[in-house]
Design a protein around this motif. Structure first.
Motif, PDB file in Angstrom:
ATOM      1  N   TYR A 191      21.328  34.703  27.095  1.00 48.64           N
ATOM      2  CA  TYR A 191      20.496  34.366  25.930  1.00 48.64           C
ATOM      3  C   TYR A 191      20.382  32.863  25.690  1.00 48.64           C
ATOM      4  N   GLY A 192      21.269  32.098  26.295  1.00 47.32           N
ATOM      5  CA  GLY A 192      21.237  30.663  26.077  1.00 47.32           C
ATOM      6  C   GLY A 192      22.019  29.927  27.141  1.00 47.32           C
ATOM      7  N   SER A 193      21.995  28.631  27.060  1.00 55.24           N
ATOM      8  CA  SER A 193      22.762  27.804  27.989  1.00 55.24           C
ATOM      9  C   SER A 193      23.247  26.563  27.246  1.00 55.24           C
ATOM     10  N   ALA A 194      24.278  25.955  27.795  1.00 59.49           N
ATOM     11  CA  ALA A 194      24.835  24.757  27.155  1.00 59.49           C
ATOM     12  C   ALA A 194      25.623  23.957  28.175  1.00 59.49           C
ATOM     13  N   ASP A 195      25.480  22.661  28.111  1.00 59.73           N
ATOM     14  CA  ASP A 195      26.385  21.796  28.859  1.00 59.73           C
ATOM     15  C   ASP A 195      27.734  21.812  28.157  1.00 59.73           C
ATOM     16  N   SER A 211      24.239  24.693  22.246  1.00 53.42           N
ATOM     17  CA  SER A 211      23.492  25.585  23.137  1.00 53.42           C
ATOM     18  C   SER A 211      22.012  25.580  22.773  1.00 53.42           C
ATOM     19  N   SER A 212      21.203  25.968  23.728  1.00 53.68           N
ATOM     20  CA  SER A 212      19.761  26.104  23.515  1.00 53.68           C
ATOM     21  C   SER A 212      19.332  27.496  23.952  1.00 53.68           C
ATOM     22  N   VAL A 213      18.272  27.987  23.350  1.00 57.14           N
ATOM     23  CA  VAL A 213      17.794  29.341  23.625  1.00 57.14           C
ATOM     24  C   VAL A 213      17.205  29.415  25.032  1.00 57.14           C
ATOM     25  N   ALA A 214      17.476  30.502  25.718  1.00 54.69           N
ATOM     26  CA  ALA A 214      16.931  30.697  27.058  1.00 54.69           C
ATOM     27  C   ALA A 214      15.401  30.659  27.022  1.00 54.69           C
ATOM     28  N   THR A 215      14.814  30.064  28.029  1.00 52.84           N
ATOM     29  CA  THR A 215      13.348  29.988  28.118  1.00 52.84           C
ATOM     30  C   THR A 215      12.805  30.932  29.178  1.00 52.84           C
ATOM     31  N   VAL A 216      13.687  31.534  29.975  1.00 59.28           N
ATOM     32  CA  VAL A 216      13.286  32.548  30.946  1.00 59.28           C
ATOM     33  C   VAL A 216      14.289  33.687  30.868  1.00 59.28           C
ATOM     34  N   TRP A 217      13.839  34.880  31.225  1.00 56.85           N
ATOM     35  CA  TRP A 217      14.751  36.022  31.256  1.00 56.85           C
ATOM     36  C   TRP A 217      15.569  35.927  32.533  1.00 56.85           C
ATOM     37  N   ALA A 218      16.884  35.883  32.407  1.00 55.92           N
ATOM     38  CA  ALA A 218      17.745  35.748  33.578  1.00 55.92           C
ATOM     39  C   ALA A 218      18.997  36.590  33.423  1.00 55.92           C
ATOM     40  N   LEU A 219      19.460  37.127  34.544  1.00 58.53           N
ATOM     41  CA  LEU A 219      20.700  37.890  34.529  1.00 58.53           C
ATOM     42  C   LEU A 219      21.863  36.953  34.222  1.00 58.53           C
ATOM     43  N   PRO A 220      22.905  37.467  33.595  1.00 61.16           N
ATOM     44  CA  PRO A 220      24.055  36.609  33.262  1.00 61.16           C
ATOM     45  C   PRO A 220      24.909  36.324  34.484  1.00 61.16           C
ATOM     46  N   VAL A 249      29.771  28.746  16.606  1.00 60.59           N
ATOM     47  CA  VAL A 249      28.924  29.290  15.542  1.00 60.59           C
ATOM     48  C   VAL A 249      27.456  29.083  15.905  1.00 60.59           C
ATOM     49  N   LYS A 250      27.146  27.919  16.431  1.00 58.00           N
ATOM     50  CA  LYS A 250      25.772  27.632  16.846  1.00 58.00           C
ATOM     51  C   LYS A 250      25.341  28.539  17.999  1.00 58.00           C
ATOM     52  N   ASP A 251      26.306  28.957  18.846  1.00 58.91           N
ATOM     53  CA  ASP A 251      25.976  29.915  19.908  1.00 58.91           C
ATOM     54  C   ASP A 251      25.462  31.221  19.319  1.00 58.91           C
ATOM     55  N   THR A 252      26.100  31.697  18.254  1.00 60.21           N
ATOM     56  CA  THR A 252      25.656  32.955  17.643  1.00 60.21           C
ATOM     57  C   THR A 252      24.274  32.786  17.012  1.00 60.21           C
ATOM     58  N   ILE A 253      23.990  31.599  16.515  1.00 58.61           N
ATOM     59  CA  ILE A 253      22.647  31.317  15.992  1.00 58.61           C
ATOM     60  C   ILE A 253      21.639  31.323  17.139  1.00 58.61           C
ATOM     61  N   THR A 254      22.030  30.757  18.276  1.00 54.61           N
ATOM     62  CA  THR A 254      21.168  30.796  19.457  1.00 54.61           C
ATOM     63  C   THR A 254      20.888  32.235  19.868  1.00 54.61           C
ATOM     64  N   ALA A 255      21.900  33.097  19.797  1.00 55.87           N
ATOM     65  CA  ALA A 255      21.707  34.512  20.129  1.00 55.87           C
ATOM     66  C   ALA A 255      20.717  35.165  19.170  1.00 55.87           C
ATOM     67  N   LEU A 256      20.819  34.846  17.890  1.00 56.32           N
ATOM     68  CA  LEU A 256      19.876  35.387  16.912  1.00 56.32           C
ATOM     69  C   LEU A 256      18.456  34.882  17.188  1.00 56.32           C
ATOM     70  N   GLN A 257      18.329  33.638  17.549  1.00 52.65           N
ATOM     71  CA  GLN A 257      17.003  33.091  17.871  1.00 52.65           C
ATOM     72  C   GLN A 257      16.423  33.771  19.108  1.00 52.65           C
ATOM     73  N   PHE A 258      17.276  34.086  20.065  1.00 51.58           N
ATOM     74  CA  PHE A 258      16.833  34.809  21.257  1.00 51.58           C
ATOM     75  C   PHE A 258      16.309  36.196  20.869  1.00 51.58           C
TER      76      PHE A 258
END
Length: 567
Positions: A92-96, A101-110, A211-220
């Motif tokens: 659902y997201g990626s982060a350095d 984290s930022s929301v995924a822009t393509v559908w990708a397997l984990p 916490v921001k990761d969970t927000i990224t998941a909600l945005q996804f």
């Protein structure tokens, strides 16, 4: 006319044959019955009555579950599990490292999944072999039941796992969302997020990355829910233990409010409170000292091995209490009230902000039993119990606690010896979980929100709880024993457990849609009015006694930890 009658007769005969097909008792709609496949080009479908078209002809196109879904991010490929639910594992997201984290822009397997049947690797954590985790771990598993079609506008439930913010994953025991999704007619998303130091201890001082990761998941979910038949305006967040603590952080983050409608908090250790920035800074400084890099040397920090980071995290966890007493020993790494993302403590240390959301908050009757009986595997005397209470809370608060009837040692064993562990377990349950939760619910309702309070008086023993034999005794419901009830994953459930699973999932069905957990003929669950708590017994009858959670006791006569340390 004769030909038409013959056609109707043959179709009725076909439907009577399908009636013999076993039906999942948890399903509530005839649309969920599994009819045999009918050729999609059958000429007579066009001329059949509407009900035949709906349940025999058009249904024939959807009984073969679609494992390929077009989304704004690309095609999602899923796999059908044994229950007929389609499971989609996705990044659902990626982060350095140590960056938001930022929301995924393509559908990708984990990471860890080579095809649609694969499952994500966990986030890095101790006590898990390195082959089982990956730093690239911002993944979720979507469970989409057969009853949800592209036009369903089904509610979405996002589950946040517990584990003291240092362990756990979307593939944890009992977290298969298939049965819950089927019973509630909802899309269930089980997520994972960065844990421990990687999620909360960025050397550059950034806070609340997890916490921001969970927000990224909600945005996804906001982006893709509609593609699976979900309603992005009907998202409920649910979590247990530190997962519930994470949801409390989301409730305290105004920027996250529009991303979900309802919230369910199970066994949140609210006594601890959020850390403040001063406390976080002290912990951060200690953690940074364990690293071989300066806080500004990004190249060096990026080159650190996960083993090095986890070792430094362990050192922090072991020494957090002596470094910052407010951090405690059980959950020293946790969300921070930074004034930016998390703007309120949501406790008694500051005015409670205005609320409008509906929440459900629950506990289990023996939250502290595993901890107390692990610490004290043998019976303790009344005098030793007094010493433990005074030593833990101080003589003033200790004497007040010992004067409460709820905590008077009275348990006598068969041999006539005394054992005060039940009272100590009750005290721990009230201190860390139940009483601060009830205080929170009163404040929530008094500030304009709606809060339903529940108490699990029955459950299903969660894996690992058998390490404490008392947790498996009849009538015991230890921390985590509500998880497999909610998910409907209890192995070989008793009739009582099956009945409770059915009730809880029926209540969830209503809550996810309306914010009201009342369903059918089940006992009425009343929301708190901001003063009195009417905690419905889940698995019992009636309401659970207030006991020492009277407002004049915990939080007043005896302060919570977050009050003691002025968090």
């Amino acid at each position: 006319m004769v030909a038409l009658l013959a056609l109707v007769a043959s179709l009725l005969a076909l439907s009577s044959q399908t009636a013999a097909v076993p039906v999942d008792a948890s399903r509530t709609s005839i649309a969920d019955l599994k009819f045999p496949s009918i050729p999609s080009g059958a000429w007579w479908c066009e001329y059949s009555p509407p009900w035949i078209q709906e349940f025999l002809c058009s249904r024939s196109l959807s009984t073969s579950l679609s494992t390929s879904v077009s989304t704004p991010l690309g095609t999602a490929e899923g796999a059908v599990d044994t229950s007929g639910v389609v499971r989609f594992a996705v990044k659902y997201g990626s982060a350095d490292r140590w960056q938001p984290s930022s929301v995924a822009t393509v559908w990708a397997l984990p990471s860890g999944a080579s095809n649609a049947s694969g499952l994500p690797l966990a986030c890095p954590q101790n006590d898990l072999d390195a082959s089982g985790y990956s730093e690239d771990c911002l993944s979720m598993i979507l469970y989409v039941p057969s009853s949800v079609t592209p036009a369903s506008n089904a509610p979405v439930l996002m589950w946040i796992h517990g584990g003291s913010f240092t362990s756990g994953s979307a593939t944890g025991a009992g977290l298969d969302g298939s049965a819950l999704a089927t019973a509630t007619g909802s899309i269930v998303a089980v997520i994972q997020y960065r844990l421990g130091a990687l999620g909360f201890m960025a050397p550059n001082g950034q806070t609340n990355l997890a916490v921001k990761d969970t927000i990224t998941a909600l945005q996804f979910l906001q982006t893709v829910a509609l593609s699976f038949g979900g309603d992005a305006s009907k998202i409920t967040v649910d979590g247990q233990s530190s997962g519930a603590n994470m949801i409390r952080a989301l409730l305290a983050a105004p920027s996250a409010s529009s991303l979900f409608e309802y919230a369910i908090l199970q066994s949140d250790p609210m006594d601890y409170g959020f850390l403040n920035t001063t406390m976080q800074s002290s912990l951060q400084n200690y953690f940074n000292q364990q690293l071989s890099c300066s806080a500004s040397d990004t190249s060096c920090l990026d080159s650190l091995s996960l083993d090095d980071i986890l070792t430094a995290q362990t050192s922090l966890s072991n020494n957090a209490y002596s470094t910052v007493p407010a951090a405690g020993q059980s959950e020293p790494i946790r969300p921070v009230r930074d004034g930016d993302l998390i703007t309120s403590p949501l406790d008694l240390t500051a005015p409670f902000p205005s609320q409008s959301k509906t929440i459900m908050v629950t506990n289990v009757v023996d939250e502290a039993m595993f901890t107390i009986y692990s610490e004290f595997p043998s019976a303790i005397s009344a005098s030793y119990y007094d010493d433990v209470v005074d030593g833990t809370f101080g003589s003033v608060s200790g004497s007040r606690l010992l004067s409460y009837s709820s905590y008077a040692p009275s348990t006598t064993n068969a041999d006539g010896t005394q054992d005060a562990r039940p009272q100590l377990s009750q005290m721990g349950t009230d201190q860390v979980w139940r009483c601060p939760t009830w205080t929170f619910a009163r404040n929530w309702a008094s500030s304009g929100g709606t809060a339903y309070v529940g108490m699990y008086t029955a459950g299903a023993s969660y894996p690992g709880n058998s390490d404490v034999p008392e947790c498996t005794d009849s009538g015991s419901v230890c921390h985590q024993d509500d998880i497999e009830i909610v998910f409907g994953t209890a192995p070989s459930p008793t009739s009582a457990q099956s009945a409770l699973i059915t009730e809880i999932q029926a209540r969830y069905y209503q809550f996810l849609r309306t914010g009201n957990p009342n369903s059918g003929s089940y006992a009425t669950w009343s929301a708190t009015d901001g003063q009195a708590i009417s905690a419905l017994e889940l698995g019992g009858s009636g309401t659970y006694a207030v006991g020492a959670c009277d407002p004049s006791q915990w939080g007043d006569a005896v302060p919570y930890d977050y009050q003691v340390y002025d968090i």
